[in-house]
Every structure is written in structure tokens, then in C-alpha cells.
Design a protein around this motif. Structure first.
Motif, short mmCIF file in Angstrom:
data_model
loop_
_atom_site.label_atom_id
_atom_site.label_comp_id
_atom_site.label_asym_id
_atom_site.label_seq_id
_atom_site.Cartn_x
_atom_site.Cartn_y
_atom_site.Cartn_z
N LYS A 124 43.28 47.76 48.36
CA LYS A 124 41.94 47.57 48.92
C LYS A 124 40.90 48.34 48.10
N GLU A 125 41.18 49.59 47.81
CA GLU A 125 40.24 50.40 47.03
C GLU A 125 40.04 49.80 45.64
N ASN A 126 41.11 49.34 45.02
CA ASN A 126 41.01 48.78 43.67
C ASN A 126 40.21 47.49 43.64
N VAL A 127 40.41 46.63 44.65
CA VAL A 127 39.64 45.38 44.70
C VAL A 127 38.16 45.66 44.92
N GLU A 128 37.85 46.53 45.86
CA GLU A 128 36.45 46.84 46.13
C GLU A 128 35.78 47.51 44.93
N GLU A 176 46.32 40.47 54.42
CA GLU A 176 45.41 41.05 55.41
C GLU A 176 44.32 41.87 54.73
N ILE A 177 44.68 42.56 53.67
CA ILE A 177 43.67 43.31 52.91
C ILE A 177 42.64 42.35 52.32
N GLN A 178 43.12 41.27 51.71
CA GLN A 178 42.22 40.31 51.09
C GLN A 178 41.28 39.68 52.11
N LYS A 179 41.83 39.29 53.24
CA LYS A 179 41.00 38.66 54.27
C LYS A 179 40.07 39.66 54.95
N GLY A 180 40.39 40.96 54.80
CA GLY A 180 39.58 41.98 55.47
C GLY A 180 38.54 42.65 54.60
N ILE A 181 38.41 42.23 53.34
CA ILE A 181 37.38 42.82 52.48
C ILE A 181 36.01 42.53 53.09
N ASN A 182 35.29 43.59 53.42
CA ASN A 182 34.02 43.45 54.13
C ASN A 182 32.88 43.97 53.27
N LEU A 183 32.52 43.19 52.28
CA LEU A 183 31.41 43.51 51.39
C LEU A 183 30.42 42.35 51.39
N PRO A 184 29.14 42.62 51.18
CA PRO A 184 28.16 41.53 51.16
C PRO A 184 28.49 40.49 50.09
N ASN A 185 28.29 39.22 50.44
CA ASN A 185 28.48 38.11 49.51
C ASN A 185 29.91 38.01 48.97
N VAL A 186 30.86 38.42 49.78
CA VAL A 186 32.27 38.23 49.45
C VAL A 186 32.89 37.36 50.54
N VAL A 187 33.46 36.24 50.14
CA VAL A 187 34.10 35.31 51.07
C VAL A 187 35.55 35.13 50.66
N CYS A 188 36.45 35.10 51.64
CA CYS A 188 37.87 34.91 51.35
C CYS A 188 38.35 33.62 51.99
#
Length: 225
Positions: free
Chosen positions: A137-141, A176-188
Motif C-alpha cells: 500500500k505504501e509503495n503504490v501510494e 483489497e489493498i488495490q481496491k482500498g487505495i483512497n487518493l484523489p483521481n484514483v479509480v480501481c
């Protein structure tokens, strides 16, 4: 993301089958080659990128064909490398710096074009260990923040794909991590349930085509309306 649709896992050869949804369009769909030159986009889109593995059909061409009537001329900038881990895309790595360089070159040589979105489909490698899961999660964000900063596009749209396969012990954790990324203008969007090839890891050609349409719908719905 590089696409392995139609690739025989034993012979490591692409069968050359191009679905109608992936047809080339000489007036609307182009790709940036490994030499940073624009050319008409044809499958396989990643044939000269990340050549450690044989490329086949991916989601990019069906995506482009699905959005071209709304967005006009499209320039695809293939950067994916099959089997790469998220740590391979940290700022300063060869893959990351190449991606940023190619994106900047695309904008500079695009005849007035703009970078409109990043399509991100990666994560099967992260299911190999709990250690990779814990830092994913940290690495993706961090990747998203870095790309936006280095391209000077703080609101750059990102369409991510939640993986369909991987090590059974950890695949749902990564999803679950991918679907839970909560950043502006990010859609999964979710690829679960799409047909897997005989290697039980990569999507079939038909599944890649369908996923391209799903990604296109997400882009049009969230970023063009």
C-alpha cells in the motif's frame, strides 16, 4: 499490463491473433516506440518494451478503441515490464525513470498532446510473500505521488486494476489493498473472474479485451463526465 494474451507458455510465442476490438486505426491510435518515435499502434503494444518476456494482446488497444470516439487521437505510451514488483518502480529505478522519460517525451513530441491518464495493472509478484504485502500500500501510494510530482500533474488520473491471480495465500490481501487505495483521481476496476490462460496467471486474449473495455468505461465515467 504488458499483455500475454495468446502467448503459448511452453513455446513462448504469440499466436498472432488480433481481435476486432484491438484493430489498429491509422488516424486515431498511435504508440510511442522504444526509440521515442510515434507510430501506428498495433498488437502487441509492448513488443519492444521490457523484452524479458514475449508480449501478446493486452488491454491497451481495446481500451483505446473504446474511448477514441470521445477523446479523439490517442497516443499510447507502453512502459510495462512483465513480472516486475512494485519496488522495481520506486523513484530512481531504471523502470521508473524510463517511464517518466517516456511520458515526458510523449507530451513533448505529441503535437500539442497532453498526458491524460496512467493505466496501472500490476501486483501478482506482490503475492509471493507477506513482506511484500505489508509494504504494498505504501509503495503504490508513493508511486502515484512521485509520478504526479515528476510529471507536474498533481491531479493526473490513475486507473488501477485489481489483480485476478497470484499466490492463493496473499492474492486477496493485495486485491483489497488495490481496491482500498483512497487518493484523489484514483479509480480501481476489478479483473477477478476474467478467464485465465493455461498458466493460471495471465489473462486470455478475450479477457484482456474485456478488461480494456472495463478500464475504458471507468475512464470515461470518472474523468470525462
Amino acid at each position: 499490463m504488458a499483455g500475454r494474451g495468446g502467448v503459448n507458455k511452453h513455446k513462448q510465442q504469440w499466436n498472432g491473433v488480433v481481435p476486432l476490438e484491438c484493430s489498429f486505426d491509422t488516424s486515431k491510435i498511435f504508440r510511442l516506440s522504444s526509440h521515442l518515435q510515434w507510430e501506428v499502434a498495433r498488437e502487441p503494444i509492448h513488443h519492444d518494451i521490457g523484452t524479458n518476456k514475449t508480449s501478446g494482446v493486452g488491454l491497451a488497444m481495446s481500451f483505446a478503441n473504446a474511448v477514441k470516439e470521445r477523446v479523439g487521437v490517442i497516443g499510447l505510451v507502453p512502459c510495462a515490464v512483465g513480472g516486475s514488483a512494485i519496488k522495481d518502480w520506486a523513484r530512481g529505478t531504471e523502470l521508473y525513470e524510463s517511464m517518466v522519460q517516456r511520458a515526458k517525451a510523449a507530451a513533448a513530441h505529441g503535437g500539442g498532446g497532453e498526458i491524460k491518464a496512467v493505466l496501472w495493472y500490476q501486483g501478482e509478484s506482490e503475492t509471493r510473500s507477506q513482506e511484500r504485502v505489508d509494504c504494498y500500500k505504501e509503495n503504490v501510494e508513493t508511486l502515484i505521488h512521485n509520478v504526479r510530482e515528476d510529471l507536474d500533474l498533481p491531479s493526473l488520473p490513475i486507473v488501477m486494476v485489481a489483480i485476478a491471480s497470484g499466490d492463493e495465500k496473499n492474492v486477496e490481501k493485495i486485491r483489497e489493498i488495490q481496491k482500498g487505495i483512497n487518493l484523489p483521481n484514483v479509480v480501481c476496476v476489478d479483473s477477478k473472474g476474467l478467464q485465465l490462460a493455461e498458466d493460471n496467471l495471465h489473462l486470455t486474449t478475450e479477457a484482456q479485451v474485456h478488461l480494456g473495455r472495463i478500464v475504458a468505461e471507468a475512464y470515461l465515467t470518472h474523468f470525462l463526465n
